[in-house]
Design a protein around this motif. Structure first.
Motif, mmCIF file in Angstrom:
data_model
loop_
_atom_site.group_PDB
_atom_site.id
_atom_site.type_symbol
_atom_site.label_atom_id
_atom_site.label_comp_id
_atom_site.label_asym_id
_atom_site.label_seq_id
_atom_site.Cartn_x
_atom_site.Cartn_y
_atom_site.Cartn_z
ATOM 1 N N THR A 97 0.692 -1.165 -0.012
ATOM 2 C CA THR A 97 0.092 0.020 0.213
ATOM 3 C C THR A 97 0.974 1.206 0.079
ATOM 4 N N ASP A 198 1.863 -3.908 -9.858
ATOM 5 C CA ASP A 198 1.352 -4.222 -8.560
ATOM 6 C C ASP A 198 1.304 -5.751 -8.742
ATOM 7 N N LYS A 232 1.344 -11.185 1.356
ATOM 8 C CA LYS A 232 0.677 -11.974 0.743
ATOM 9 C C LYS A 232 1.742 -13.246 0.369
HETATM 10 N N1 PMP Z 1 -2.373 -4.168 -4.185
HETATM 11 C C1 PMP Z 1 -3.564 -5.255 -4.070
HETATM 12 C C2 PMP Z 1 -3.941 -5.333 -5.343
HETATM 13 C C3 PMP Z 1 -3.933 -6.079 -3.079
HETATM 14 O O1 PMP Z 1 -4.760 -6.795 -2.951
HETATM 15 C C4 PMP Z 1 -3.418 -5.569 -1.810
HETATM 16 C C5 PMP Z 1 -3.979 -6.484 -0.560
HETATM 17 N N2 PMP Z 1 -3.519 -6.176 0.383
HETATM 18 C C6 PMP Z 1 -2.417 -4.527 -1.846
HETATM 19 C C7 PMP Z 1 -1.829 -3.948 -2.901
HETATM 20 C C8 PMP Z 1 -2.032 -4.112 -0.469
HETATM 21 O O2 PMP Z 1 -0.714 -5.020 0.037
HETATM 22 P P1 PMP Z 1 -0.029 -4.578 1.516
HETATM 23 O O3 PMP Z 1 -0.855 -5.460 2.672
HETATM 24 O O4 PMP Z 1 1.357 -5.314 1.570
HETATM 25 O O5 PMP Z 1 -0.038 -3.135 1.825
#
Ligand code: PMP
Ligand code: GLN
Length: 388
Positions: A97, A198, A232
């Protein structure tokens, strides 16, 4: 009093938080917000715990601990043959994020056009707007979510600064094909634009589908920023450790954005994630394999109940058309209803659109234990049967 920030004043609470709260309130099985219901690998968690106790708890370096940057560079080479410099080509962030926000900050000047592909993850559009970017939306259509090449080409202009590509894609579970990636790369070269990729679900891909980073295509290494997420890859979504790989000129700017957002990310988590990225191939294969089995349990069960499920080649999610069940309300009503009355939460897919969304799809997460998925299906069956 004077109004505060206009964009944030208009922004609601994210649908993931809304549905998780509703789920909790009704004791539902939460197939909404995407998070596994089991812990990530015990050795990584143990490494993070041990790392808290050995006196390295002060600020880590701005772009990340050297051992994690080295691990990210090595993983880029190992999985995709990408040549990334650990010292200058990696920035560690507090989750994908933050990485997304930092990459967009690194590239966008007010008035720049940014191509976003709908359905889209919920942080993309608000961040682009907050930076003064102008979103150009290109929509994928169910059931196949194929890239509409002519519409994509038409969305480019001399003012296109970047395209944001999410593959494997949330919420559709689509993995962009080699042909589609070629088409995107060709347009980016032609228009001298950048790509923010992403790729948080890079290791959650189900054979025969295969994840190919856009960055591996000709001419893309110098114009792409590739984002990964330990949350993830190691089923530890609360950790919020992300990493951006790219050319030093751009990573330098991502680091400047990061210095103004969070500056650094917890050092013990970084050390544990570095160990995780060095895990043997079997870890990554098993992660995808177990998830694929869960996808199949949920997919088969939803189909049996009358949902029209769309194919999922990667990510945590199945998109399902609930209109064959005869439910007459929209997707938000459907998701609220099944949370409250069936005891299963899901996410309305309209939340992934800027405007005029389809209203007959719900997104179900299958990153749950098989017994939990079966219980969720049994609950849905009781509700479907009572309704008809
Ligand atoms: N991009 C996508 C497409 C996601 O589904 C997510 C889900 N959390 C994120 C970014 C954010 O990842 P993080 O939890 O590492 O901030
Ligand atoms: N990425 C997760 C999902 O799509 C949610 C993350 C969040 O709650 N912000 O379900």
């Amino acid at each position: 009093m004077k109004p505060a920030n206009a964009l944030l004043e208009q922004t609601g609470t994210t649908i993931f938080t809304v549905m998780s709260a509703l789920s909790l309130q009704h004791g539902a099985i939460n197939l909404g917000q995407g998070f596994p219901d089991t812990e990530g690998p015990a050795d990584i968690v143990q490494a993070a715990a041990a790392a808290l106790l050995d006196n390295r708890n002060q600020y880590p370096p701005l772009t990340g601990l050297p051992e994690l940057r080295a691990a990210v560079a090595t993983a880029n080479q190992r999985f995709y043959g990408l040549d990334i410099d650990p010292a200058t080509g990696v920035a560690v962030t507090s989750g994908a994020t933050e990485a997304l926000a930092a990459c967009l900050m690194a590239l966008i000047n007010p008035g720049d056009e940014v191509i976003l592909i709908e359905p889209l993850y919920d942080t993309y559009l608000p961040v682009v707007k907050m930076l003064g970017g102008i979103a150009r939306l290109v929509r994928l259509e169910p059931p196949n979510w194929d890239l509409p090449r002519a519409a994509l080409a038409a969305a480019f202009s001399p003012r296109t600064k970047l395209l944001l590509l999410n593959s494997p894609m949330n919420p559709t579970g689509k993995v962009f094909t080699p042909d589609e990636l070629d088409c995107i790369a060709g347009l980016l070269r032609q228009h001298d634009s950048y790509a923010v990729c992403d790729e948080v679900y890079e290791h959650l891909v189900f054979p025969p589908a295969r994840h190919i980073p856009l960055m591996t295509l000709p001419g893309m290494a110098e114009r792409s920023l590739r984002i990964g997420s330990a949350g993830k890859t190691f089923s530890l979504t609360g950790w919020k450790v992300g990493y951006v790989s790219g050319p030093p000129r751009l990573i330098n700017l991502v680091a400047k954005a990061h210095q103004n957002l969070t500056f650094t990310t917890a050092p013990n988590l970084q050390r544990a994630v570095a160990l995780g990225l060095a895990k043997p191939d079997a870890y990554f294969a098993t992660l995808a394999d177990e998830l694929m089995q869960r996808r199949d349990i949920l997919n088969t069960g939803l189909k049996r109940l009358g949902f029209l499920t769309l194919p999922t080649d990667g990510s945590y999610f199945i998109t399902a058309d609930f209109s064959p069940l005869g439910f007459t309300g929209d997707d938000l009503e459907f998701c609220r209803t099944i949370t409250e009355h069936a005891g299963v939460a899901a996410i309305p897919v309209s939340a992934f659109y800027a405007e005029n969304p389809p209203r007959n799809y719900a997104r179900f997460a299958f990153c749950k234990q098989p017994a939990v998925l079966r219980e969720a299906l049994a609950r849905l069956e009781t509700w479907v049967t009572a309704k008809t």
